[in-house]
Design an enzyme around this catalytic site. Structure first.
Site, short mmCIF file in Angstrom:
data_model
loop_
_atom_site.label_atom_id
_atom_site.label_comp_id
_atom_site.label_asym_id
_atom_site.label_seq_id
_atom_site.Cartn_x
_atom_site.Cartn_y
_atom_site.Cartn_z
N CYS A 69 -7.76 71.67 15.00
CA CYS A 69 -8.36 70.46 14.44
C CYS A 69 -8.69 69.43 15.52
O CYS A 69 -9.71 68.74 15.45
CB CYS A 69 -7.44 69.84 13.40
SG CYS A 69 -5.89 69.21 14.08
N HIS A 357 -2.19 66.54 12.37
CA HIS A 357 -3.59 66.87 12.11
C HIS A 357 -4.49 65.77 12.67
O HIS A 357 -4.17 64.58 12.53
CB HIS A 357 -3.83 67.02 10.61
CG HIS A 357 -5.16 67.58 10.24
ND1 HIS A 357 -5.66 68.75 10.77
CD2 HIS A 357 -6.11 67.14 9.36
CE1 HIS A 357 -6.85 69.00 10.24
NE2 HIS A 357 -7.15 68.04 9.39
N ASN A 378 -13.22 65.58 7.83
CA ASN A 378 -12.20 66.60 8.08
C ASN A 378 -12.86 67.84 8.69
O ASN A 378 -14.09 67.89 8.85
CB ASN A 378 -11.49 66.94 6.77
CG ASN A 378 -10.10 67.52 7.00
OD1 ASN A 378 -9.72 67.84 8.11
ND2 ASN A 378 -9.34 67.66 5.93
#
Length: 437
Positions: A69, A357, A378
């Site tokens: 991520c 994250h 995201n």
């Protein structure tokens, strides 16, 4: 130590049976998840995708079954520069290219780090921490910067995903097996450790090429702009592409954190021992600020039409289908009749929460002159949230956001002075050394 007695169990069962609310909850929870019955109806505005400040960004990306991520979020920030400059509607930079070199550099970083502990007892805490963690997909902002500055970037078309770059679990297992194999060999045969190290590096380089593909040294940049015009720029190198088409801007950005623990006073800088990837590259460094200061700088950067890379703990108060993180959307304490409060410092100190994250903030909504929610880009694909875009409430932001990357121009004179100071070194297992995955 006191044992749980049969008398205790009998008394607790009797007390439960006499409590009508708990009996009702037992029946309700038999067919409903806790989260479903804890949603507050009056929190509906938290789930609407309306914002007072919204930066239009490209379609979301998908990290697949990996912990990349932080790479996706970093490249999502950089691709906006190219897309705006050349008016491109859809564009990605190669996450696979950066991940290849991240793995290679982490392997080397591990081999060099464990050499510091070649003569210690094998139960030494730092050695055990290093070998237990091994190398992972996850990373930090400064680790991303170190890779970009050394290797540059390429369009996704120049090095696309492979089956294993998108699903790294088995590959990571084999890499870590080889690294632990090196630790055992080098500790038993210290005279030949450099030979073992060279062999391990070469073998794992070959393994990475088999799984990721061979990174390009030259490539063509091809695209069609919003007007339908075709463009082709030939024979670029990754570093030239970064310098000319993005610009060497990363040195202008700093990582600020909110870690309200007793051992980390605000307005001081920190680093984490044995945390990194590129040995000669940029080192991990944070400036710890109060949340009001961190949020103020995030808002200023958004108001200047620039998105914000940030790190948070997405394991709490989330609805993945709707794409919402909001602790103020749920009333677990009242529904369950339990005290569920733990302040942010205690959550860090006692392992309840840490950054795990990284994503990109692209907008916010205001209420009474203060942010009420944030728009989040995201990297979990476009099947959840609103085409992959999420919402985070302001309260959730306060409690579960730990890190943001902002331009140094938003630091006050006092903060800039603090940033320039030598960082305090935290232990390798400090929660602020966690990796975004």
């Amino acid at each position: 130590m006191k044992n749980i007695s049969i008398a205790d169990l009998n008394q607790w069962e009797s007390d439960f049976e006499e409590d009508s609310k708990k009996n009702i909850l037992k029946r309700v929870l038999n067919k409903n998840e806790i989260q479903t019955i804890a949603v507050k109806q009056e929190s509906a505005l938290l789930s609407t995708h309306n914002f007072s400040k919204e930066i239009k960004t490209l379609p979301v990306t998908n990290q697949q079954k990996t912990g990349r991520c932080w790479i996706f979020a970093g490249l999502n920030v950089l691709r906006e520069i190219i897309a705006n400059k050349y008016e491109i509607k859809e564009f990605e930079l190669s996450q696979n290219y950066i991940a290849f070199y991240d793995k290679l550099e982490k392997i080397n970083y591990f081999l060099e780090s464990v050499d510091d502990f070649i003569d210690v007892d094998k139960d030494d805490r730092t050695l055990q921490h290093l070998v237990r963690i091994g190398i992972q997909d996850g990373g930090q902002w400064d680790m991303f910067v170190a890779l970009i500055e050394k290797y540059g970037v390429v369009p996704k078309s120049a090095m696309d995903e492979t089956a294993n770059s998108s699903n790294t679990r088995i590959m990571n297992q084999f890499i870590n097996l080889k690294l632990r194999q090196y630790v055992e060999k080098s500790r038993k045969d210290k005279e030949n450790k450099e030979k073992y190290k060279t062999e391990t590096l070469k073998e794992l380089y070959n393994f990475l090429v088999m799984n990721f593909g061979l990174p390009p040294k030259n490539f063509d940049f091809e695209f069609v702009n919003k007007s339908g015009d075709y463009k082709l720029i030939s024979d670029l190198t990754p570093r030239v592409f970064y310098k000319q088409y993005i610009g060497e801007i990363l040195d202008d950005y700093v990582s600020i954190i909110h870690a309200p623990t007793d051992d980390k006073p605000f307005n001081k800088t920190y680093t984490v021992a044995y945390l990194g990837n590129v040995i000669e590259g940029r080192k991990v460094k944070y400036l710890n600020l109060e949340m009001s200061k961190l949020k103020e700088k995030v808002i200023k950067q958004l108001n200047d039409d620039e998105v914000v890379w940030f790190g948070s703990d997405v394991g709490h108060y989330g609805d993945r289908d709707l794409g919402i993180w909001a602790d103020d959307r749920y009333d677990y304490s009242k529904v369950l009749d339990m005290d569920l409060n733990l302040n942010k410092g205690a959550m860090l100190d006692y392992g309840h929460s840490q950054m795990n994250h990284a994503m990109v903030i692209t907008g916010y909504a205001e209420k009474s002159g203060k942010p009420s929610k944030f728009k989040i880009e995201n990297s979990w694909g476009d099947k959840s949230g609103k085409k992959g875009y999420y919402i985070a409430s302001d309260s959730w932001f306060d409690n579960y956001v730990y890190q943001a990357v902002i331009n140094k121009k938003y630091l006050s004179e006092e903060e800039l002075k603090a940033w320039k100071k030598t960082p305090i070194i935290l232990k390798p297992w400090d929660p602020m050394g966690s990796l975004a995955e």
